[in-house]
Design a protein around this motif. Structure first.
Motif, mmCIF file in Angstrom:
data_model
loop_
_atom_site.group_PDB
_atom_site.id
_atom_site.type_symbol
_atom_site.label_atom_id
_atom_site.label_comp_id
_atom_site.label_asym_id
_atom_site.label_seq_id
_atom_site.Cartn_x
_atom_site.Cartn_y
_atom_site.Cartn_z
ATOM 1 N N GLU A 170 4.050 -18.635 41.080
ATOM 2 C CA GLU A 170 5.467 -18.844 41.357
ATOM 3 C C GLU A 170 5.664 -19.901 42.431
ATOM 4 O O GLU A 170 4.756 -20.223 43.198
ATOM 5 N N ARG A 200 13.629 -13.136 43.630
ATOM 6 C CA ARG A 200 13.180 -14.221 42.762
ATOM 7 C C ARG A 200 14.283 -15.221 42.446
ATOM 8 O O ARG A 200 14.048 -16.195 41.763
ATOM 9 N N GLU A 221 5.776 -24.406 40.533
ATOM 10 C CA GLU A 221 5.503 -23.303 39.610
ATOM 11 C C GLU A 221 4.470 -23.769 38.594
ATOM 12 O O GLU A 221 4.584 -24.855 38.029
ATOM 13 N N ARG A 267 7.058 -12.906 33.409
ATOM 14 C CA ARG A 267 5.971 -13.886 33.394
ATOM 15 C C ARG A 267 5.635 -14.427 32.004
ATOM 16 O O ARG A 267 4.633 -15.118 31.839
#
Length: 226
Positions: free
Chosen positions: A118, A26, A126, A58
């Motif tokens: 994402e 990520r 995003e 998240r």
């Protein structure tokens, strides 16, 4: 007093203070974020400061501090042409006919932002959703105009700054007596406050190519009740 404001905003922010941790798949994930700026929306403008703390990957906790000036939809800026000077006075400033108060509100909000989608590994958008609510403090500042009055000396004229009251209503609304708006600093000694609450929700689209900055479009709705 109630108002509903719908707005679409495009703004560019720099992250001022961050703490981060790295995930292999990520990239760089910020635990704390601070951002601020100027928003221009359909009912006026606002200055804001946002603080965010990541609760989990998240989900973020949000604090938002905002000062907003809100315009009435019927406000129309007007001018009166007296030429360059009138009895030695400077040219009149533009004014809003019939406006009684300027309205500002100070909002303190708390809420959440949830990540819905994402970015791709190298580029993409995003998508998130944010929901906030909190307290509002509405501030009413009387609006002043310069009014002409006749002097008994050689038919001269003078100018006085007046605000709307039942006693000044006739002069305040007399188009031929208005010589533009008074200075912005008039009215601070007669301000009043109105408490309220507000709710805010919207979608956030972030397409920043660098992890150290935000480039985002936010579309949402604000509801204020006073």
């Amino acid at each position: 007093m109630k108002k509903i404001t719908a707005f679409a905003i495009c703004y560019f922010l720099l992250v001022l203070n961050v703490q981060a941790q790295t995930f292999e798949t990520r990239g760089l994930i910020y635990n704390h974020e601070m951002s601020g700026g100027l928003l221009i929306h359909t009912a006026g403008w606002s200055l804001f400061l946002d603080l965010a703390k990541r609760e989990e990957y998240r989900k973020k906790n949000l604090w938002e501090f905002e000062i907003t000036q809100t315009h009435h939809p019927k406000e129309i800026k007007q001018t009166i042409d007296f030429g360059l000077t009138f009895y030695g006075f400077n040219s009149p400033k533009p004014f809003f006919y019939g406006k009684q108060n300027s309205f500002y509100n100070i909002n303190v909000s708390y809420g959440k932002q949830f990540l819905l989608a994402e970015k791709a590994e190298k580029r993409g958008v995003e998508v998130g959703i944010k929901l906030l609510g909190g307290l509002s403090l509405g501030v009413l500042k009387p609006y002043y105009i310069n009014a002409l009055y006749s002097s008994d000396v050689h038919n001269d004229y003078g100018i006085t700054a007046i605000r709307y009251t039942p006693e000044t209503a006739e002069k305040f609304l007399d188009w031929f007596s208005i010589y533009g708006a008074s200075g912005v600093f008039y009215g601070f000694d007669h301000m009043s406050v109105v408490p309220g609450i507000h709710l805010k929700g919207g979608f956030n689209f972030d397409w920043a190519g660098e992890e150290q900055s935000l480039k985002a479009l936010e579309v949402g709705i604000v509801f204020d009740a006073y």
